[in-house]
Scaffold this active site. Structure first.
Site, PDB file in Angstrom:
ATOM      1  N   LYS A 130       6.436   7.541  -8.397  1.00 50.44           N
ATOM      2  CA  LYS A 130       6.526   6.176  -8.915  1.00 50.44           C
ATOM      3  C   LYS A 130       5.370   5.914  -9.886  1.00 50.44           C
ATOM      4  O   LYS A 130       5.589   5.510 -11.024  1.00 50.44           O
ATOM      5  CB  LYS A 130       6.481   5.171  -7.760  1.00 50.44           C
ATOM      6  CG  LYS A 130       6.705   3.748  -8.208  1.00 50.44           C
ATOM      7  CD  LYS A 130       6.423   2.755  -7.109  1.00 50.44           C
ATOM      8  CE  LYS A 130       4.958   2.433  -7.105  1.00 50.44           C
ATOM      9  NZ  LYS A 130       4.572   1.323  -6.248  1.00 50.44           N
ATOM     10  N   ASP A 148      10.313   1.387  -7.488  1.00 55.17           N
ATOM     11  CA  ASP A 148       9.469   0.601  -6.589  1.00 55.17           C
ATOM     12  C   ASP A 148      10.389  -0.161  -5.630  1.00 55.17           C
ATOM     13  O   ASP A 148      11.593   0.067  -5.598  1.00 55.17           O
ATOM     14  CB  ASP A 148       8.544  -0.331  -7.383  1.00 55.17           C
ATOM     15  CG  ASP A 148       9.300  -1.530  -7.955  1.00 55.17           C
ATOM     16  OD1 ASP A 148      10.555  -1.494  -8.001  1.00 55.17           O
ATOM     17  OD2 ASP A 148       8.651  -2.507  -8.337  1.00 55.17           O
TER      18      ASP A 148
END
Ligand code: SF4
Length: 232
Positions: A130, A148
């Protein structure tokens, strides 16, 4: 409302791209909400954004980067002093260890510079896919999907995936969207999750993609009440 049982892969791709275009109209200012001036600052700020808001990170980073402006400075920092600056971001001891560790790893293995390859970025302490994709997409212009909590939730609600695994979601979302849109499409989904499609009660009655969403109606459907829920 979209019936997923009848949807072909091609139809899903078209729907995902229509959703993305509608979100682009709704959120023309979608962007990374962390403040940064270079890849190093974005990398550190993204690590600090775990379990807190971008606003809190943006309050702490000006002092952090004024005192420790690059990897070498952070690598040599006194952890107690860094902890004091990072305290408002929560989990400040772990975050201090991570960012000093990042500074040291950058100095020891990458000449003090942030690497441009995801394989290298994920070897840094506290950096997963991420964070790596945020840095690649926003600091280096390399398209990347950021999975996310918002992207994960919206990918489910929009019927793009049934997986809980962020790596699988990243791949499935990537297959639905044009590669050049990956970074901005991620921002648009994150903006939508923060402003309209909330975790607990989405504002479906004021959602620009309700006609394309198989979950439309799970939240507030009254247009007036839904409009009052919108943020930003
Ligand atoms: S707000 Fe409602 S209609 Fe819009 S994307 Fe979220 S669940 Fe779907």
């Amino acid at each position: 409302m979209t019936d997923l049982t009848l949807e072909t892969p091609l139809a899903r791709t078209r729907r995902a791209r229509r959703v993305d275009r509608a979100l682009a109209v709704r959120y023309p200012d979608a962007r990374c909400e962390l403040d940064f001036r270079n890849p190093f600052e974005l990398l550190v700020a993204t690590v600090l954004s775990a379990q807190t808001t971008d606003v809190r990170v943006n309050l702490a980073t000006p002092e952090l980067f004024a005192r420790w402006p690059d990897a070498a400075a952070l690598a040599a920092a006194d952890p107690t002093e860094v902890e004091d600056v990072l305290r408002p971001t929560g989990f400040f001891r772990a975050k201090t260890r991570a960012v000093i560790g990042i500074g040291q790893a950058l100095v020891e293995r990458f000449g003090g510079e942030v690497p441009r390859r995801i394989e290298d970025l994920v070897t840094l302490p506290g950096v997963g896919r991420k964070t790596a994709n945020v840095v690649l997409g926003n600091a280096f212009g390399v398209p990347g999907i950021t999975v996310d909590t918002h992207v994960q939730r919206l990918s489910h609600r929009l019927g793009y995936t049934t997986s809980e695994d962020p790596v699988v979601i990243e791949a499935e979302l990537g297959a639905l969207l044009e590669r050049r849109e990956w970074t901005m499409a991620s921002h648009r989904l994150i903006f939508h999750g923060r402003r309209t499609c909330f975790a607990r009660r989405p504002a479906c009655g004021a959602c620009p993609v309700a006609a394309l969403c198989p979950s439309a109606g799970v939240g507030e459907t009254d247009p007036v009440r839904a409009a009052e829920m919108l943020k930003g």
